[in-house]
Design an enzyme around this catalytic site. Structure first.
Site, PDB file in Angstrom:
ATOM      1  CG  ASP A 113      -7.806  26.880  27.892  1.00  0.00           C
ATOM      2  OD1 ASP A 113      -6.700  28.003  28.233  1.00  0.00           O
ATOM      3  OD2 ASP A 113      -8.316  27.234  26.818  1.00  0.00           O
ATOM      4  NE  ARG A 146      -8.665  17.586  18.372  1.00  0.00           N
ATOM      5  CZ  ARG A 146      -7.507  17.582  18.828  1.00  0.00           C
ATOM      6  NH1 ARG A 146      -6.445  16.364  19.293  1.00  0.00           N
ATOM      7  NH2 ARG A 146      -7.333  18.799  19.333  1.00  0.00           N
ATOM      8  CG  ASP A 180     -10.462  19.822  18.224  1.00  0.00           C
ATOM      9  OD1 ASP A 180     -10.564  19.602  16.765  1.00  0.00           O
ATOM     10  OD2 ASP A 180      -9.245  20.410  18.293  1.00  0.00           O
ATOM     11  CB  SER A 230      -3.948  28.174  18.605  1.00  0.00           C
ATOM     12  OG  SER A 230      -4.342  27.220  19.735  1.00  0.00           O
TER      13      SER A 230
END
Length: 406
Positions: free
Chosen positions: A16, A96, A125, A180
């Site tokens: 990605d 994050r 996210d 994932s």
């Protein structure tokens, strides 16, 4: 965003974000700076350098942030005994704000105009990265490719790579996990695949960090954790750095089948999602921290912390780590930890972290008062009568009101 000349991208080196590098170059005709953080995901991060170079990236940041991650983010969160919706120990959420902080710092260092990330438009996210970035640099511009492009499948991404000669080594014979996954020193998460059906049990070979409780050793493992101001500073008497503490607890917990969770959570963007998590070290930390607090915290301070915790957890989950209210709460929580010192003995056995003992020089537990044996006058039991009657007064008055017309 026609004025974008340079962008700092949170870059993993995977499919990605490799596509995003070229997409940013093509779409915005800009220079891309890549930032790859080692926060304990268990994979080499240095290969990301060669991948970024192959994509024409000149400024490449690869940083080991494991100690900062645990010291400044995981440990402060665990001082609050933070759990989201009763089960989730916030392993992804807490990583994050650190990544957002470094993205902004690198943008400042490189005079970049914007930051970018690979989070999708469906998840939490994107919110966490961007709220953090705006809190730390209000004028920063954010590019979220998943909200702009039409490359909405792995096949489309692979076709994009082929058309533009993007070097990728993840389309080869290596079997790709159907899930994932996101990993750091605190946890590893699994979403997608058959987990999208909440009725289907997670398959055993999905789990990476822990054995099943059934396969865990038949003999328990005992460990002794030393606390200083609410943080673990030693295991079995050996002083350790924050990251080493968590690494060690992950190994011990995983070997004993501890830390698996399967839950359906409420995302901030509005949908429910099913995820599975392995948080062996965090599970032990939560249990042990509550144990040392049970000795050292005043009753009302402890109860107030428990009342504040769900609000604190929600702030972390929703991406408000850098908000004034989270910072305010943190100051109160950290103040409460002044006397949270001592040792906790924990028994690890077949999926369970069991408190087997606790002690502290700052303990509020007084055996002379609490004993069921002769307390030698340390506590006057007759005092309880007045205490009970005073606390019952309003209820007695209220009960009598209904009898006025009898």
């Amino acid at each position: 965003m026609s004025d974008i000349n340079k962008v700092v991208l949170a870059y993993s080196g995977g499919l990605d974000t490799s596509v995003i590098v070229r997409w940013l170059q093509d779409t915005y005709n800009c220079e891309v700076v890549t930032f790859t953080a080692d926060i304990g995901q268990g994979e080499e991060v240095e290969p990301a350098r060669a991948k970024a170079e192959a994509l024409g990236v000149k400024e490449i940041y690869i940083e080991d942030l494991r100690e900062e991650f645990v010291r400044d983010f995981v440990f402060p969160m665990f001082r609050a005994n933070t759990v989201y919706e009763g089960e989730y120990l916030l392993g992804t959420s807490i990583a994050r704000p650190l990544i957002a902080k470094r993205l902004v710092e690198i943008a400042n260092e490189t005079n970049a105009d914007a930051i970018s990330h690979g989070a999708t438009g469906k998840g939490n996210d994107q919110v966490r990265f961007e709220l953090g970035a705006y809190a730390l640099k209000p004028g920063i511009q954010v590019i979220a490719p998943w909200r702009e492009w039409d490359l909405n499948s792995r096949e489309a991404l692979m076709a994009y790579c082929e058309e533009r000669n993007i070097p990728v080594d993840f389309s080869n014979k290596k079997k790709k996990s159907p899930y994932s996954m996101d990993a750091n020193l605190l946890h590893i998460s699994y979403e997608g695949g058959q987990l999208e059906d909440p009725w289907v049990e997670a398959e055993e070979d999905m789990w990476r960090w822990s054995v099943s409780p059934e396969a865990a050793p038949d003999e328990p493992t005992y460990i002794e954790l030393t606390y200083r101001k609410g943080d673990i500073v030693a295991i079995d008497g050996v002083e350790m750095s924050p990251a080493t503490v968590l690494e060690t607890l992950n190994k011990l917990g995983g070997a004993n089948g501890i830390g698996r969770a399967d839950l359906v959570e409420n995302r901030y963007v509005g949908m429910k999602s099913r995820g599975c998590y392995e948080t062996p070290g965090g599970t032990i930390m939560l249990k042990a921290h509550r144990a040392i607090e049970s000795l050292t915290l005043d009753r009302e301070a402890a109860h107030l912390k428990d009342e504040l915790m769900p609000r604190y957890a929600k702030l972390v989950y929703n991406g408000y780590w850098w908000s004034p209210e989270r910072i305010m709460l943190q100051k109160a929580i950290d103040e409460s930890q002044t006397f949270v010192n001592g040792k906790v003995r924990v028994k690890l056995y077949k999926g369970n972290a069991i408190v087997a003992g606790r002690q502290s020089d700052d303990s509020l537990f007084d055996a002379h008062i609490a004993t069921f044996e002769d307390d030698a006058g340390a506590y006057n039991q007759k005092d309880a009568e007045g205490f009970i009657k005073l606390n019952a007064l309003r209820m007695r008055i209220g009960a009598n009101r209904g009898r006025k017309y009898d």
